[in-house]
Design a protein around this motif. Structure first.
Motif, PDB file in Angstrom:
ATOM      1  N   ILE A  36       0.850  -1.201   0.000  1.00 12.79           N
ATOM      2  CA  ILE A  36       0.000   0.000   0.000  1.00 12.79           C
ATOM      3  C   ILE A  36       0.881   1.244   0.000  1.00 12.79           C
ATOM      4  O   ILE A  36       0.655   2.195  -0.750  1.00 12.79           O
ATOM      5  CB  ILE A  36      -0.942   0.023   1.230  1.00 12.79           C
ATOM      6  N   SER A  37       1.894   1.244   0.838  1.00  9.92           N
ATOM      7  CA  SER A  37       2.818   2.374   0.914  1.00  9.92           C
ATOM      8  C   SER A  37       3.480   2.625  -0.431  1.00  9.92           C
ATOM      9  O   SER A  37       3.567   3.760  -0.898  1.00  9.92           O
ATOM     10  CB  SER A  37       3.868   2.112   1.989  1.00  9.92           C
ATOM     11  N   GLU A  38       3.950   1.560  -1.073  1.00 12.19           N
ATOM     12  CA  GLU A  38       4.608   1.695  -2.373  1.00 12.19           C
ATOM     13  C   GLU A  38       3.659   2.236  -3.438  1.00 12.19           C
ATOM     14  O   GLU A  38       4.057   3.034  -4.284  1.00 12.19           O
ATOM     15  CB  GLU A  38       5.184   0.356  -2.808  1.00 12.19           C
ATOM     16  N   ILE A  39       2.405   1.820  -3.390  1.00 19.87           N
ATOM     17  CA  ILE A  39       1.415   2.326  -4.349  1.00 19.87           C
ATOM     18  C   ILE A  39       1.149   3.803  -4.098  1.00 19.87           C
ATOM     19  O   ILE A  39       1.148   4.616  -5.025  1.00 19.87           O
ATOM     20  CB  ILE A  39       0.106   1.510  -4.264  1.00 19.87           C
ATOM     21  N   GLU A  40       0.929   4.172  -2.837  1.00 17.91           N
ATOM     22  CA  GLU A  40       0.653   5.565  -2.496  1.00 17.91           C
ATOM     23  C   GLU A  40       1.813   6.485  -2.868  1.00 17.91           C
ATOM     24  O   GLU A  40       1.593   7.628  -3.271  1.00 17.91           O
ATOM     25  CB  GLU A  40       0.363   5.701  -1.004  1.00 17.91           C
ATOM     26  N   LEU A  41       3.029   6.005  -2.743  1.00 14.66           N
ATOM     27  CA  LEU A  41       4.212   6.816  -3.044  1.00 14.66           C
ATOM     28  C   LEU A  41       4.672   6.665  -4.496  1.00 14.66           C
ATOM     29  O   LEU A  41       5.726   7.188  -4.865  1.00 14.66           O
ATOM     30  CB  LEU A  41       5.348   6.439  -2.087  1.00 14.66           C
ATOM     31  N   ALA A  42       3.881   5.973  -5.311  1.00 14.27           N
ATOM     32  CA  ALA A  42       4.167   5.749  -6.733  1.00 14.27           C
ATOM     33  C   ALA A  42       5.512   5.059  -6.938  1.00 14.27           C
ATOM     34  O   ALA A  42       6.202   5.295  -7.921  1.00 14.27           O
ATOM     35  CB  ALA A  42       4.089   7.056  -7.522  1.00 14.27           C
ATOM     36  N   LYS A  43       5.858   4.174  -6.014  1.00 12.83           N
ATOM     37  CA  LYS A  43       7.087   3.395  -6.147  1.00 12.83           C
ATOM     38  C   LYS A  43       6.818   2.035  -6.765  1.00 12.83           C
ATOM     39  O   LYS A  43       7.735   1.308  -7.087  1.00 12.83           O
ATOM     40  CB  LYS A  43       7.758   3.216  -4.778  1.00 12.83           C
ATOM     41  N   ASN A  44       5.540   1.686  -6.889  1.00 15.17           N
ATOM     42  CA  ASN A  44       5.156   0.405  -7.445  1.00 15.17           C
ATOM     43  C   ASN A  44       3.807   0.572  -8.134  1.00 15.17           C
ATOM     44  O   ASN A  44       2.939   1.281  -7.635  1.00 15.17           O
ATOM     45  CB  ASN A  44       5.061  -0.643  -6.331  1.00 15.17           C
ATOM     46  N   SER A  45       3.646  -0.106  -9.262  1.00 13.01           N
ATOM     47  CA  SER A  45       2.379  -0.080  -9.979  1.00 13.01           C
ATOM     48  C   SER A  45       1.520  -1.241  -9.498  1.00 13.01           C
ATOM     49  O   SER A  45       2.001  -2.366  -9.364  1.00 13.01           O
ATOM     50  CB  SER A  45       2.599  -0.225 -11.482  1.00 13.01           C
ATOM     51  N   ALA A  46       0.271  -0.969  -9.256  1.00  7.83           N
ATOM     52  CA  ALA A  46      -0.655  -2.003  -8.804  1.00  7.83           C
ATOM     53  C   ALA A  46      -1.370  -2.623  -9.992  1.00  7.83           C
ATOM     54  O   ALA A  46      -1.664  -1.946 -10.978  1.00  7.83           O
ATOM     55  CB  ALA A  46      -1.671  -1.401  -7.843  1.00  7.83           C
ATOM     56  N   SER A  47      -1.661  -3.897  -9.872  1.00  6.87           N
ATOM     57  CA  SER A  47      -2.439  -4.574 -10.904  1.00  6.87           C
ATOM     58  C   SER A  47      -3.894  -4.133 -10.816  1.00  6.87           C
ATOM     59  O   SER A  47      -4.329  -3.553  -9.809  1.00  6.87           O
ATOM     60  CB  SER A  47      -2.347  -6.094 -10.721  1.00  6.87           C
ATOM     61  N   ILE A  48      -4.642  -4.424 -11.842  1.00  7.91           N
ATOM     62  CA  ILE A  48      -6.067  -4.107 -11.857  1.00  7.91           C
ATOM     63  C   ILE A  48      -6.766  -4.828 -10.703  1.00  7.91           C
ATOM     64  O   ILE A  48      -7.615  -4.248 -10.021  1.00  7.91           O
ATOM     65  CB  ILE A  48      -6.712  -4.492 -13.205  1.00  7.91           C
ATOM     66  N   ASP A  49      -6.383  -6.079 -10.445  1.00  5.27           N
ATOM     67  CA  ASP A  49      -6.964  -6.846  -9.358  1.00  5.27           C
ATOM     68  C   ASP A  49      -6.732  -6.156  -8.010  1.00  5.27           C
ATOM     69  O   ASP A  49      -7.645  -6.031  -7.201  1.00  5.27           O
ATOM     70  CB  ASP A  49      -6.371  -8.257  -9.329  1.00  5.27           C
ATOM     71  N   VAL A  50      -5.522  -5.700  -7.778  1.00  2.00           N
ATOM     72  CA  VAL A  50      -5.195  -5.021  -6.522  1.00  2.00           C
ATOM     73  C   VAL A  50      -5.967  -3.714  -6.421  1.00  2.00           C
ATOM     74  O   VAL A  50      -6.526  -3.396  -5.362  1.00  2.00           O
ATOM     75  CB  VAL A  50      -3.681  -4.785  -6.385  1.00  2.00           C
ATOM     76  N   LEU A  51      -6.013  -2.934  -7.494  1.00  2.00           N
ATOM     77  CA  LEU A  51      -6.755  -1.673  -7.458  1.00  2.00           C
ATOM     78  C   LEU A  51      -8.235  -1.915  -7.172  1.00  2.00           C
ATOM     79  O   LEU A  51      -8.865  -1.145  -6.437  1.00  2.00           O
ATOM     80  CB  LEU A  51      -6.585  -0.911  -8.768  1.00  2.00           C
ATOM     81  N   GLU A  52      -8.776  -2.977  -7.714  1.00  2.00           N
ATOM     82  CA  GLU A  52     -10.177  -3.299  -7.455  1.00  2.00           C
ATOM     83  C   GLU A  52     -10.387  -3.649  -5.985  1.00  2.00           C
ATOM     84  O   GLU A  52     -11.350  -3.188  -5.360  1.00  2.00           O
ATOM     85  CB  GLU A  52     -10.627  -4.457  -8.344  1.00  2.00           C
ATOM     86  N   ARG A  53      -9.479  -4.399  -5.389  1.00  2.00           N
ATOM     87  CA  ARG A  53      -9.590  -4.755  -3.971  1.00  2.00           C
ATOM     88  C   ARG A  53      -9.439  -3.522  -3.084  1.00  2.00           C
ATOM     89  O   ARG A  53     -10.141  -3.380  -2.077  1.00  2.00           O
ATOM     90  CB  ARG A  53      -8.570  -5.827  -3.597  1.00  2.00           C
ATOM     91  N   VAL A  54      -8.532  -2.623  -3.452  1.00  2.00           N
ATOM     92  CA  VAL A  54      -8.346  -1.378  -2.692  1.00  2.00           C
ATOM     93  C   VAL A  54      -9.615  -0.525  -2.783  1.00  2.00           C
ATOM     94  O   VAL A  54     -10.092   0.001  -1.777  1.00  2.00           O
ATOM     95  CB  VAL A  54      -7.107  -0.601  -3.181  1.00  2.00           C
ATOM     96  N   ALA A  55     -10.155  -0.401  -3.986  1.00  2.00           N
ATOM     97  CA  ALA A  55     -11.390   0.380  -4.159  1.00  2.00           C
ATOM     98  C   ALA A  55     -12.527  -0.221  -3.334  1.00  2.00           C
ATOM     99  O   ALA A  55     -13.273   0.517  -2.681  1.00  2.00           O
ATOM    100  CB  ALA A  55     -11.768   0.446  -5.638  1.00  2.00           C
ATOM    101  N   ASP A  56     -12.649  -1.539  -3.345  1.00  2.00           N
ATOM    102  CA  ASP A  56     -13.687  -2.197  -2.541  1.00  2.00           C
ATOM    103  C   ASP A  56     -13.485  -1.903  -1.062  1.00  2.00           C
ATOM    104  O   ASP A  56     -14.442  -1.604  -0.345  1.00  2.00           O
ATOM    105  CB  ASP A  56     -13.678  -3.711  -2.769  1.00  2.00           C
ATOM    106  N   ALA A  57     -12.241  -1.985  -0.605  1.00  2.00           N
ATOM    107  CA  ALA A  57     -11.937  -1.718   0.806  1.00  2.00           C
ATOM    108  C   ALA A  57     -12.245  -0.274   1.179  1.00  2.00           C
ATOM    109  O   ALA A  57     -12.642   0.009   2.312  1.00  2.00           O
ATOM    110  CB  ALA A  57     -10.474  -2.044   1.094  1.00  2.00           C
ATOM    111  N   LEU A  58     -12.073   0.644   0.224  1.00  2.00           N
ATOM    112  CA  LEU A  58     -12.356   2.059   0.455  1.00  2.00           C
ATOM    113  C   LEU A  58     -13.811   2.408   0.177  1.00  2.00           C
ATOM    114  O   LEU A  58     -14.232   3.548   0.367  1.00  2.00           O
ATOM    115  CB  LEU A  58     -11.442   2.928  -0.421  1.00  2.00           C
ATOM    116  N   GLU A  59     -14.566   1.424  -0.318  1.00  2.00           N
ATOM    117  CA  GLU A  59     -15.981   1.593  -0.655  1.00  2.00           C
ATOM    118  C   GLU A  59     -16.197   2.681  -1.697  1.00  2.00           C
ATOM    119  O   GLU A  59     -17.055   3.567  -1.537  1.00  2.00           O
ATOM    120  CB  GLU A  59     -16.811   1.843   0.611  1.00  2.00           C
TER     121      GLU A  59
END
Length: 75
Positions: A36-59
């Motif tokens: 999560i930290s790496e995604i927020e700091l743009a140090k790592n690109s997230a897959s579509i699957d991960v982004l979908e799970r993050v969006a679900d968690a954030l509602e």
């Protein structure tokens, strides 16, 4: 701003607006807190699957993670 940076910023803003720590978001999305930290700091690109799970968690709709800076209105 690069899309990767924009997504990271939106995730951080959404997470913060909901009073969630990175660890809480990671648990809800079933991913590692450091990722999560790496995604927020743009140090790592997230897959579509991960982004979908993050969006679900954030509602939020996954497309909300792609909004331009300054155009996002958190709930």
């Amino acid at each position: 701003m690069k899309l990767q940076e924009q997504i990271g910023l939106n995730i951080r803003n959404l997470r913060s607006s909901r009073g969630l720590s990175r660890e809480q978001l990671a648990l809800a999305a079933n991913i590692d807190r450091s990722y999560i930290s790496e995604i927020e700091l743009a140090k790592n690109s997230a897959s579509i699957d991960v982004l979908e799970r993050v969006a679900d968690a954030l509602e939020v709709d996954p497309k909300d993670l792609f909004n331009e800076r300054g155009k996002f209105c958190p709930n």
